[in-house]
Write a protein that holds these residues in place. Structure first.
Motif, PDB file in Angstrom:
ATOM      1  N   GLU A 121       4.081   3.826   5.063  1.00  0.00           N
ATOM      2  CA  GLU A 121       3.691   2.871   6.107  1.00  0.00           C
ATOM      3  C   GLU A 121       3.283   1.526   5.515  1.00  0.00           C
ATOM      4  OE1 GLU A 121       1.066   2.883  10.212  1.00  0.00           O
ATOM      5  OE2 GLU A 121       1.120   4.680   8.965  1.00  0.00           O
ATOM      6  N   LEU A 122       2.720   1.558   4.324  1.00  0.00           N
ATOM      7  CA  LEU A 122       2.337   0.319   3.644  1.00  0.00           C
ATOM      8  C   LEU A 122       3.530  -0.387   3.013  1.00  0.00           C
ATOM      9  CD1 LEU A 122      -0.944   1.560   1.922  1.00  0.00           C
ATOM     10  CD2 LEU A 122      -0.755   0.103   3.955  1.00  0.00           C
ATOM     11  N   GLY A 123       4.648   0.333   2.878  1.00  0.00           N
ATOM     12  CA  GLY A 123       5.857  -0.266   2.301  1.00  0.00           C
ATOM     13  C   GLY A 123       5.803  -0.404   0.797  1.00  0.00           C
ATOM     14  N   ILE A 124       5.130   0.535   0.108  1.00  0.00           N
ATOM     15  CA  ILE A 124       4.932   0.384  -1.334  1.00  0.00           C
ATOM     16  C   ILE A 124       5.573   1.519  -2.142  1.00  0.00           C
ATOM     17  CG2 ILE A 124       2.838  -0.994  -1.089  1.00  0.00           C
ATOM     18  CD1 ILE A 124       1.242   1.588  -1.759  1.00  0.00           C
ATOM     19  N   LEU A 125       6.497   2.269  -1.555  1.00  0.00           N
ATOM     20  CA  LEU A 125       7.159   3.347  -2.295  1.00  0.00           C
ATOM     21  C   LEU A 125       8.339   2.810  -3.098  1.00  0.00           C
ATOM     22  CD1 LEU A 125       7.281   6.382   0.160  1.00  0.00           C
ATOM     23  CD2 LEU A 125       5.896   6.128  -1.902  1.00  0.00           C
ATOM     24  N   GLU A 126       8.363   3.161  -4.351  1.00  0.00           N
ATOM     25  CA  GLU A 126       9.483   2.827  -5.222  1.00  0.00           C
ATOM     26  C   GLU A 126      10.691   3.622  -4.738  1.00  0.00           C
ATOM     27  OE1 GLU A 126      12.190   3.376  -8.506  1.00  0.00           O
ATOM     28  OE2 GLU A 126      10.936   4.954  -7.674  1.00  0.00           O
ATOM     29  N   ARG A 130      -5.908  -8.892   4.526  1.00  0.00           N
ATOM     30  CA  ARG A 130      -6.115 -10.294   4.165  1.00  0.00           C
ATOM     31  C   ARG A 130      -5.468 -10.681   2.842  1.00  0.00           C
ATOM     32  NH1 ARG A 130     -10.646 -12.574   6.641  1.00  0.00           N
ATOM     33  NH2 ARG A 130      -9.879 -14.473   5.677  1.00  0.00           N
ATOM     34  N   TRP A 131      -5.126  -9.667   2.014  1.00  0.00           N
ATOM     35  CA  TRP A 131      -4.483  -9.949   0.725  1.00  0.00           C
ATOM     36  C   TRP A 131      -3.733  -8.720   0.281  1.00  0.00           C
ATOM     37  CZ3 TRP A 131      -5.800  -8.707  -4.705  1.00  0.00           C
ATOM     38  CH2 TRP A 131      -5.124  -9.523  -5.630  1.00  0.00           C
ATOM     39  N   VAL A 132      -2.532  -8.923  -0.244  1.00  0.00           N
ATOM     40  CA  VAL A 132      -1.721  -7.843  -0.801  1.00  0.00           C
ATOM     41  C   VAL A 132      -1.170  -8.343  -2.129  1.00  0.00           C
ATOM     42  CG1 VAL A 132       0.308  -6.373  -0.501  1.00  0.00           C
ATOM     43  CG2 VAL A 132      -0.981  -7.113   1.504  1.00  0.00           C
ATOM     44  N   LYS A 163      11.675   5.132   6.149  1.00  0.00           N
ATOM     45  CA  LYS A 163      11.749   3.736   6.579  1.00  0.00           C
ATOM     46  C   LYS A 163      10.940   2.871   5.640  1.00  0.00           C
ATOM     47  CE  LYS A 163       7.913   4.544   9.636  1.00  0.00           C
ATOM     48  NZ  LYS A 163       7.277   4.517  10.846  1.00  0.00           N
ATOM     49  N   ASN A 164      11.282   1.619   5.544  1.00  0.00           N
ATOM     50  CA  ASN A 164      10.539   0.687   4.707  1.00  0.00           C
ATOM     51  C   ASN A 164       9.840  -0.307   5.613  1.00  0.00           C
ATOM     52  OD1 ASN A 164       9.501  -0.757   2.643  1.00  0.00           O
ATOM     53  ND2 ASN A 164      11.450  -1.601   1.930  1.00  0.00           N
ATOM     54  N   VAL A 165       8.546  -0.119   5.802  1.00  0.00           N
ATOM     55  CA  VAL A 165       7.787  -0.924   6.753  1.00  0.00           C
ATOM     56  C   VAL A 165       6.868  -1.846   5.989  1.00  0.00           C
ATOM     57  CG1 VAL A 165       6.000  -0.802   8.514  1.00  0.00           C
ATOM     58  CG2 VAL A 165       7.696   0.965   8.379  1.00  0.00           C
ATOM     59  N   THR A 166       7.087  -2.773   5.293  1.00  0.00           N
ATOM     60  CA  THR A 166       6.108  -3.479   4.494  1.00  0.00           C
ATOM     61  C   THR A 166       5.011  -4.081   5.360  1.00  0.00           C
ATOM     62  OG1 THR A 166       7.834  -3.963   2.943  1.00  0.00           O
ATOM     63  CG2 THR A 166       5.867  -5.260   2.761  1.00  0.00           C
ATOM     64  N   LEU A 167       3.811  -3.652   5.102  1.00  0.00           N
ATOM     65  CA  LEU A 167       2.639  -4.201   5.787  1.00  0.00           C
ATOM     66  C   LEU A 167       2.345  -5.550   5.165  1.00  0.00           C
ATOM     67  CD1 LEU A 167       1.006  -2.596   7.885  1.00  0.00           C
ATOM     68  CD2 LEU A 167      -0.773  -2.444   6.186  1.00  0.00           C
ATOM     69  N   SER A 168       2.021  -6.521   5.984  1.00  0.00           N
ATOM     70  CA  SER A 168       1.823  -7.852   5.444  1.00  0.00           C
ATOM     71  C   SER A 168       0.491  -8.431   5.889  1.00  0.00           C
ATOM     72  CB  SER A 168       2.980  -8.753   5.888  1.00  0.00           C
ATOM     73  OG  SER A 168       2.964  -9.948   5.145  1.00  0.00           O
ATOM     74  N   TYR A 175       4.113   1.797  -5.883  1.00  0.00           N
ATOM     75  CA  TYR A 175       3.976   0.671  -6.804  1.00  0.00           C
ATOM     76  C   TYR A 175       2.498   0.417  -7.034  1.00  0.00           C
ATOM     77  CZ  TYR A 175       8.898  -0.714  -6.617  1.00  0.00           C
ATOM     78  OH  TYR A 175      10.253  -0.746  -6.745  1.00  0.00           O
ATOM     79  N   ARG A 176       2.186  -0.404  -8.026  1.00  0.00           N
ATOM     80  CA  ARG A 176       0.804  -0.841  -8.240  1.00  0.00           C
ATOM     81  C   ARG A 176       0.497  -1.880  -7.168  1.00  0.00           C
ATOM     82  NH1 ARG A 176      -0.423   1.330 -12.898  1.00  0.00           N
ATOM     83  NH2 ARG A 176       1.278   1.637 -14.352  1.00  0.00           N
ATOM     84  N   ALA A 177      -0.105  -1.427  -6.109  1.00  0.00           N
ATOM     85  CA  ALA A 177      -0.388  -2.293  -4.964  1.00  0.00           C
ATOM     86  C   ALA A 177      -1.888  -2.372  -4.753  1.00  0.00           C
ATOM     87  CB  ALA A 177       0.276  -1.739  -3.710  1.00  0.00           C
ATOM     88  N   THR A 178      -2.344  -3.530  -4.304  1.00  0.00           N
ATOM     89  CA  THR A 178      -3.751  -3.723  -3.951  1.00  0.00           C
ATOM     90  C   THR A 178      -3.805  -4.378  -2.589  1.00  0.00           C
ATOM     91  OG1 THR A 178      -4.237  -4.106  -6.293  1.00  0.00           O
ATOM     92  CG2 THR A 178      -5.964  -4.679  -4.705  1.00  0.00           C
TER      93      THR A 178
END
Length: 184
Positions: free
Chosen positions: A117-122, A142-144, A2-7, A129-132
């Motif tokens: 769960e973070l939604g950062i898989l290519e 507070r920031w993505v 699943k693609n759950v992008t955390l925001s 991905y390069r995620a912070t």
């Protein structure tokens, strides 16, 4: 998957993962939990890279390490992560001059469950991905920031955003620590 992008405004998910914390024989690995970080009452900066033993990734990891004390001075726990195993992380640290003396854990998300769960898989290779993520002491994202696999991030920008978030005030474009904030 699943693609759950955390925001922004989301609760950062709980995790317990193996992390590489040393290259000293017998002291390489540690079970790191988000609960431990949260209970410390600190901010968390978690940054992800796609693959160990690559080219752009060690430049970022080394730069975060150079800035380690700046994050610590801001009451922020720094955590690096990828979907590689703790054994690959340990081998890379031993092999790469710039990674031997890291001051922060290298999290191993081998199940890819946290990255998912973070939604950062290519989509194709299922690498991160390069995620912070900057997470406040209450566990709120507070920031993505997300970067393409081929582009390294700017560690000074991560520090600038952390400074701005910690003011809890309105910060104008290009704001830098020590400058005036805005009043509404």
């Amino acid at each position: 998957m699943k693609n759950v992008t955390l925001s922004l405004g989301s609760k950062f998910p709980e995790f317990k993962k193996k992390a590489v914390v040393s290259i000293e024989k017998g002291k390489e690995f540690y079970d790191l939990t988000y609960e431990e970080i949260r209970n410390a009452g600190k901010w968390m900066v978690m940054f992800w890279w796609p693959k160990d033993f690559t080219f752009v990734c060690p430049t970022e990891i080394a730069e975060f390490n150079k800035a380690y004390q700046e994050f610590a001075d801001r009451d922020a726990v720094l955590v690096g992560a990828s979907t590689d195993s703790e054994f690959v992380h340990a081998a890379w640290r031993r092999d790469h001059e710039d990674l031997r003396n890291l001051q922060f854990p290298m999290l191993a998300d081998t199940s890819k469950s946290l990255a998912e769960e973070l939604g950062i898989l290519e989509a194709e290779e299922k690498i991160a991905y390069r995620a912070t993520f900057v997470v406040d002491p209450q566990g709120i994202v507070r920031w993505v920031s997300l970067y393409d696999l081929s582009v390294g991030r700017n560690v000074k920008e991560v520090l600038r955003v952390l400074d701005a978030l910690q003011t809890d005030e309105l910060c104008p474009c290009n704001w830098q620590k020590g400058e005036a904030t805005l009043t509404a």
